[in-house]
Design an enzyme around this catalytic site. Sequence first.
Site, PDB file in Angstrom:
ATOM      1  N   ARG A  62      58.050  21.320  24.259  1.00 34.10           N
ATOM      2  CA  ARG A  62      57.125  20.870  23.198  1.00 34.10           C
ATOM      3  C   ARG A  62      57.868  19.962  22.217  1.00 34.10           C
ATOM      4  O   ARG A  62      57.304  19.075  21.606  1.00 34.10           O
ATOM      5  CB  ARG A  62      56.472  22.067  22.484  1.00 34.10           C
ATOM      6  CG  ARG A  62      55.543  21.670  21.339  1.00 34.10           C
ATOM      7  CD  ARG A  62      54.407  22.683  21.103  1.00 34.10           C
ATOM      8  NE  ARG A  62      54.865  24.057  21.104  1.00 34.10           N
ATOM      9  CZ  ARG A  62      55.438  24.673  20.065  1.00 34.10           C
ATOM     10  NH1 ARG A  62      55.607  24.036  18.928  1.00 34.10           N
ATOM     11  NH2 ARG A  62      55.829  25.929  20.171  1.00 34.10           N
ATOM     12  N   TYR A 122      36.549   2.347  18.217  1.00 33.26           N
ATOM     13  CA  TYR A 122      36.467   3.211  19.391  1.00 33.26           C
ATOM     14  C   TYR A 122      35.622   4.440  19.023  1.00 33.26           C
ATOM     15  O   TYR A 122      35.817   5.030  17.948  1.00 33.26           O
ATOM     16  CB  TYR A 122      37.891   3.614  19.808  1.00 33.26           C
ATOM     17  CG  TYR A 122      37.927   4.550  20.964  1.00 33.26           C
ATOM     18  CD1 TYR A 122      37.675   4.093  22.255  1.00 33.26           C
ATOM     19  CD2 TYR A 122      38.176   5.901  20.792  1.00 33.26           C
ATOM     20  CE1 TYR A 122      37.685   4.954  23.329  1.00 33.26           C
ATOM     21  CE2 TYR A 122      38.184   6.770  21.868  1.00 33.26           C
ATOM     22  CZ  TYR A 122      37.943   6.293  23.135  1.00 33.26           C
ATOM     23  OH  TYR A 122      37.949   7.147  24.196  1.00 33.26           O
ATOM     24  N   ASP A 196      45.583   0.157  16.311  1.00 34.87           N
ATOM     25  CA  ASP A 196      45.329   0.602  17.689  1.00 34.87           C
ATOM     26  C   ASP A 196      45.457  -0.631  18.589  1.00 34.87           C
ATOM     27  O   ASP A 196      44.630  -1.538  18.543  1.00 34.87           O
ATOM     28  CB  ASP A 196      43.924   1.221  17.768  1.00 34.87           C
ATOM     29  CG  ASP A 196      43.626   1.816  19.143  1.00 34.87           C
ATOM     30  OD1 ASP A 196      44.221   1.345  20.146  1.00 34.87           O
ATOM     31  OD2 ASP A 196      42.787   2.741  19.227  1.00 34.87           O
ATOM     32  N   LYS A 221      45.057   3.861  29.324  1.00 35.55           N
ATOM     33  CA  LYS A 221      44.449   2.590  29.690  1.00 35.55           C
ATOM     34  C   LYS A 221      45.487   1.666  30.331  1.00 35.55           C
ATOM     35  O   LYS A 221      46.041   2.004  31.362  1.00 35.55           O
ATOM     36  CB  LYS A 221      43.781   1.978  28.455  1.00 35.55           C
ATOM     37  CG  LYS A 221      42.983   3.002  27.610  1.00 35.55           C
ATOM     38  CD  LYS A 221      41.739   3.546  28.304  1.00 35.55           C
ATOM     39  CE  LYS A 221      41.127   4.749  27.615  1.00 35.55           C
ATOM     40  NZ  LYS A 221      40.800   4.613  26.204  1.00 35.55           N
TER      41      LYS A 221
HETATM   42  C1  LIG Z   1      40.614   5.405  25.058  1.00 31.05           C
HETATM   43  C2  LIG Z   1      40.885   4.921  23.687  1.00 31.05           C
HETATM   44  C3  LIG Z   1      41.309   5.798  22.672  1.00 31.05           C
HETATM   45  C4  LIG Z   1      41.450   7.286  22.889  1.00 31.05           C
HETATM   46  O1  LIG Z   1      42.419   7.593  23.834  1.00 31.05           O
HETATM   47  P1  LIG Z   1      42.355   8.886  24.817  1.00 31.05           P
HETATM   48  O2  LIG Z   1      43.548   8.678  25.672  1.00 31.05           O
HETATM   49  O3  LIG Z   1      41.063   8.815  25.548  1.00 31.05           O
HETATM   50  O4  LIG Z   1      42.443  10.076  23.941  1.00 31.05           O
HETATM   51  C5  LIG Z   1      41.585   5.255  21.430  1.00 31.05           C
HETATM   52  N1  LIG Z   1      41.431   3.948  21.169  1.00 31.05           N
HETATM   53  C6  LIG Z   1      41.012   3.077  22.113  1.00 31.05           C
HETATM   54  C7  LIG Z   1      40.862   1.642  21.767  1.00 31.05           C
HETATM   55  C8  LIG Z   1      40.729   3.538  23.401  1.00 31.05           C
HETATM   56  O5  LIG Z   1      40.292   2.675  24.321  1.00 31.05           O
END
Ligand SMILES: *Cc1c(COP(=O)(O)O)cnc(C)c1O
Length: 407
Positions: A62, A122, A196, A221
């Site tokens: 962890r 998002y 982000d 992603k």
């Molecule tokens: C998918 C996504 C998230 C969240 O991520 P997870 O891995 O699904 O928790 C946050 N911001 C953007 C722009 C995303 O595409």
Amino acid sequence: MSDENNSVNQKIATTAVHAGEVHDPSGSHINPIHQTSTFIFENSEHIESWGTGQRDAYVYSRGGNPTGEVLANKIAALEGYGMENSDQVSAIIFSSGMGAINAAVLSLVNAGDHIITQQVLYGSCDHFFTEHLTNYNITNSRIKELNAELLEAEFAKYPNTKVVYIETPANPTMTIIDIAHTAKIAHAHGAKVVADNTFASPILQQPLALGADVVVHSTTKYINGHGTVIGGVVVSADPEYMENGPGKKLRYMGGAVPSPFDCWLTNIGLKTLPLRMEKHCANAREVAEFLDSHDAVTQTYWPGLANHPNHEIAAKQMSDFGAMISFDLGSYEAAQHFMDGLKMCSLGVSLGNVDTLVQHPASMTHRVVSEEDKAASGITVGMIRISIGIEDAGDIISDLRNALENI
Ligand SMILES: *Cc1c(COP(=O)(O)O)cnc(C)c1O
């Protein structure tokens, strides 16, 4: 751990392959999966020297795991690529993008503080700010495109603002936020900027170099790229923030720890990110131009098109325009017929995979967003979002063309 390939002159494709890699004493070429919860101390002297800080040691997964560290160091090298203080940039990985966003933001705000963010966000992030943080008396306000004048006015209204939260390109309208400009205003008011960078990936855009304080990603992603793992990361050039915030406090206490196997898969995916982004972006250009000129499409949202309202900012801060495209078919019925006419492209949420994924924001990713916020964010019932894959562009276009004939 040492980065054996930390040459300042190397190109980003080389960094993606080599940065962070540690050769295991066994001689194994690919870094192994350290699938273990705990780590062994040699003797009491070892424990003592770890306890007094004389010697680093892995103790419990962890807190840290060697497979995860390789991934974290590779991401840090890419996000800090070309920065003068790149040796200060570090990353902490999480078991999801939302885990990373929670940790990044909660390390900067307390009860009574305010967050300023953009209108289009998002879906789960929107929900996190509006439905969850407000329970802890952490408030937020939303501004269209973080327009400079409105942002200044918001700071005047909320002097308790600690964070300006950016997502660019933003989901699903591909709205672009000027990172450098926003950071300048935020810093003048003593607030931190969290960006982000999921849609751009560290190959197309490096927010830290543009003035952001913290970068977050859903590594689910583009960074993983193959749709096999849910993961996230927080990156910053502020070692104190990393140590006391997302690292020590929020991941260790919050517990959103990724599995060694997931880190291993993500690290393998990440090595081909520069190559994949090149193909993703080239395909996206062909698809965007096709959609933009199609009679059934009322609007196409791709920052690379000269008619996108934020095209200039995108050209300034990104090295290419990404591979996320949205477009409008004017009605829910047309959107349904289009989706039902697809043969090769899959219908699904998520993005950044090697294959093309199509989804309907109003009924899928942004279902939880209130009708009022959907309208304010420009999310219509006729809107379709595509994550362009790395298949042959002609094959993608021919599937889309057939589906458009179905409406
Ligand atoms: C998918 C996504 C998230 C969240 O991520 P997870 O891995 O699904 O928790 C946050 N911001 C953007 C722009 C995303 O595409």
